[in-house]
Design an enzyme around this catalytic site. Structure first.
Site, short mmCIF file in Angstrom:
data_model
loop_
_atom_site.label_atom_id
_atom_site.label_comp_id
_atom_site.label_asym_id
_atom_site.label_seq_id
_atom_site.Cartn_x
_atom_site.Cartn_y
_atom_site.Cartn_z
N HIS A 156 7.19 47.80 25.68
CA HIS A 156 6.98 47.68 24.23
C HIS A 156 5.54 47.37 23.86
O HIS A 156 5.18 47.45 22.69
CB HIS A 156 7.90 46.59 23.68
CG HIS A 156 9.35 47.00 23.64
ND1 HIS A 156 9.97 47.44 22.50
CD2 HIS A 156 10.28 47.09 24.61
CE1 HIS A 156 11.23 47.75 22.76
NE2 HIS A 156 11.45 47.55 24.04
N ASP A 364 -1.89 46.18 19.67
CA ASP A 364 -0.45 46.09 19.45
C ASP A 364 0.18 47.36 20.00
O ASP A 364 -0.37 48.45 19.80
CB ASP A 364 -0.17 45.99 17.94
CG ASP A 364 0.98 45.04 17.63
OD1 ASP A 364 1.88 44.92 18.48
OD2 ASP A 364 0.96 44.43 16.56
P1 ADQ Z 1 6.22 42.14 18.22
O1 ADQ Z 1 4.96 41.71 18.88
O2 ADQ Z 1 7.18 41.07 17.93
O3 ADQ Z 1 6.94 43.29 19.02
P2 ADQ Z 1 6.26 43.85 15.72
O4 ADQ Z 1 6.34 45.24 16.16
O5 ADQ Z 1 5.41 43.67 14.52
O6 ADQ Z 1 5.70 42.86 16.82
O7 ADQ Z 1 7.70 43.36 15.40
C1 ADQ Z 1 7.93 42.13 14.80
C2 ADQ Z 1 9.31 42.13 14.16
O8 ADQ Z 1 9.62 40.78 13.83
C3 ADQ Z 1 9.34 42.94 12.88
O9 ADQ Z 1 10.55 43.62 12.78
C4 ADQ Z 1 9.22 41.88 11.79
O10 ADQ Z 1 9.89 42.17 10.59
C5 ADQ Z 1 9.85 40.69 12.45
N1 ADQ Z 1 9.22 39.48 11.92
C6 ADQ Z 1 7.95 39.09 12.04
N2 ADQ Z 1 7.74 37.97 11.34
C7 ADQ Z 1 8.90 37.66 10.75
C8 ADQ Z 1 9.34 36.62 9.90
N3 ADQ Z 1 8.52 35.66 9.46
N4 ADQ Z 1 10.61 36.61 9.54
C9 ADQ Z 1 11.45 37.56 9.96
N5 ADQ Z 1 11.11 38.58 10.75
C10 ADQ Z 1 9.85 38.62 11.14
C11 ADQ Z 1 6.71 43.97 20.27
C12 ADQ Z 1 5.34 44.63 20.43
C13 ADQ Z 1 5.06 45.55 19.26
C14 ADQ Z 1 6.18 46.59 19.13
C15 ADQ Z 1 7.54 45.92 19.14
C16 ADQ Z 1 8.68 46.93 19.23
O11 ADQ Z 1 4.32 43.63 20.52
O12 ADQ Z 1 3.81 46.21 19.41
O13 ADQ Z 1 6.02 47.30 17.92
O14 ADQ Z 1 7.68 45.04 20.25
O15 ADQ Z 1 8.52 47.79 20.30
#
Ligand code: ADQ
Length: 473
Positions: A156, A364
């Site tokens: 990921h 990311d």
């Molecule tokens: P993450 O590093 O966790 O994921 P991201 O892709 O932005 O990063 O996903 C975060 C998820 O958590 C989003 O669905 C977001 O809505 C949720 N989230 C964040 N803050 C929140 C909050 N305060 N309340 C509720 N929900 C919240 C890892 C990798 C990424 C990759 C994903 C998926 O680091 O690059 O996109 O996996 O493969």
């Protein structure tokens, strides 16, 4: 149809409602529900001398199997090698990387433990899909125990370029571990290029068309599968939010001011200090925005057991305090900073109310927030996505205003541009982004990966007979 087995470190509890579980958890649960399956992972618990068998329970067509770990082993695996070594390495943060042999050994031992716990539950024709950097050696461990079926792996987070990857003392062993999978999925073509370049230039492997790789006697495939979101659910939540009580509260608290939003786990890869500094720079260099723009950063605390994350939290508290101390008025707080998770409908409401979605990771894999922000917009009056070029999502979301998060003044310029952007341009950019977010959903991502995994051996079959035989070994 073969049974699907999903392995991930944290397993979304079946009781977690869709609004709370992430899009990935929902999509995986759906895939398991379709054909019946097993979801295997860590129980979230530690215990000295833990039971060797997982706790098992069923919900609908899905069986859950959760393994408890020894506390020291779990620490070496999770806080040590996975999040103290691999996470900073894959995010190009060599200054934050720590490497200890004991962590590397603990990481492998935990993978052996997981494999021994999972193996008795596997049937020969199961298709196993392993998620993320906590489990790179799992396929090796399962092969050692005699599992011959299909195993796929999805990474990921970014895959670093060879120069960066070579700083990892265990680089060669880790890529040999990867070669025990049949299909290795990465987020972007850049990641694929980085891994294939390492394999051909450092590991003496060969690459054939279609990402087919030969490494020692193994054959496997490497390809890009950019992850998406549950677009329909986000659009629905965002539309429903318009008349909701939360939207009302938000709007009355803003008192007509423009909102810019950031939503990230509190992680040093997300460029949060850079984002705060860019907002501070906007207020400093363009006083006309003072009292007119509010920024909200939602950043739930994560990995509090790792020192770098605690230090980052302190840094952000100081920065937020400094910006608010400098610019706040008695009736306006420039930066609202929240450390807690919010339910998806609330997030959707906030995204939809924000003129700017500010996503500024230093690196990311993809960044789902960027896609969620796009999905939640009102087509008649959409906001502007300001996006780091170092997010995987930047390869797809060409309608975003791209920024370099290391360039604080450049980001402040882009915020200024976004705040002044005319409706027509906002709509045009949003339409380009939304077309991608609608076409490439999490469900499509899931189906494409599983379909490719099921056909991987056919692809390897295009190779000469001797390679095919090796691929089945
Ligand atoms: P993450 O590093 O966790 O994921 P991201 O892709 O932005 O990063 O996903 C975060 C998820 O958590 C989003 O669905 C977001 O809505 C949720 N989230 C964040 N803050 C929140 C909050 N305060 N309340 C509720 N929900 C919240 C890892 C990798 C990424 C990759 C994903 C998926 O680091 O690059 O996109 O996996 O493969």
């Amino acid at each position: 149809m073969a049974r699907l087995v999903i392995v991930s470190n944290r397993v979304a509890s079946p009781k977690e409602r869709a609004a709370k579980a992430g899009g990935l958890a929902v999509a995986l649960r759906e895939a398991l529900g379709r054909q019946g399956g097993l979801w295997f992972g860590w129980s979230g618990e530690t215990e000295v001398n833990p039971p060797t068998e997982p706790k098992i329970f069923r919900s609908g067509r899905v069986t859950y199997a959760l393994q408890t770990l020894d506390p020291e082993e779990q620490h070496a695996h999770y806080a040590g090698y996975a999040n103290g070594t691999l996470w900073p390495l894959c995010h190009y943060r060599l200054g934050a990387l720590s490497y200890r042999r004991t962590d590397w050994e603990g990481y492998r031992r935990v993978n052996d433990t997981f494999a021994r716990s999972l193996m008795p539950l596997l049937k020969p024709d199961d298709v196993v899909w392993v998620h993320d950097y906590h489990f790179i050696p799992l396929a090796s461990a399962l092969r050692e125990l005699g599992f011959k079926g299909l195993i796929g792996y999805f990474h990921h987070i970014p895959w670093p370029t060879p120069d960066v990857f070579l700083t990892l003392p265990s680089h060669a062993a880790l890529v040999e571990d990867l070669s025990q999978y049949d299909l290795v999925g990465l987020q972007t073509e850049n990641d694929v290029r980085a891994l294939l370049t390492y394999i051909s230039s450092e590991a003496r492997g060969w690459i054939a068309p279609g990402g087919v790789v030969g490494l020692k006697e193994r054959r496997f495939r490497v390809a890009a599968y950019p992850i998406g979101i549950d677009t329909e659910a986000f659009v629905k939540d965002a539309k429903a939010a318009v008349t909701g009580e939360e939207m009302e509260r938000l709007h009355s608290s803003l008192a007509g001011r423009t909102l810019a939003v950031g939503v990230d786990r509190l992680d040093y890869s997300k460029g949060l200090p850079n984002k705060f500094n860019a907002f501070g720079e906007l207020l400093k260099s363009r006083p006309e925005h003072r009292s007119k723009v509010t920024m909200m950063q939602v950043a739930p605390v994560s990995r509090g057991e790792v020192a770098e994350y605690r230090a980052l939290r302190r840094e952000l508290e100081e920065l937020a305090g400094a910006i608010n101390g400098e610019y706040a008025e008695f009736d306006w707080v420039p930066l609202r900073y929240l450390n807690r998770p919010l339910a998806r409908p609330t997030l959707a409401a906030i995204y939809r109310s924000s003129r700017i979605g500010l996503v500024t990771p230093l690196r990311d894999g993809m960044n789902l927030v960027a896609k969620e922000y796009v999905a939640a917009q009102n087509p008649k009056n959409p906001g502007v996505l300001v996006l780091s070029r170092f997010a995987g999502a930047a390869n797809e979301l060409s309608g975003a205003l791209m920024v370099n998060p290391y360039d604080i003044e450049g980001m402040a310029d882009m915020l200024d541009l976004a705040l002044a952007m005319p409706l027509e341009e906002r709509q045009e950019r949003w339409r380009a982004n939304m077309a991608v977010v609608e076409a490439n959903t999490i469900h499509k991502w899931c189906d494409t990966f599983l379909d490719d995994l099921a056909h991987t051996v056919d692809r390897l079959g295009e190779l000469p007979e001797h390679s095919r035989a090796a691929a089945r070994q």
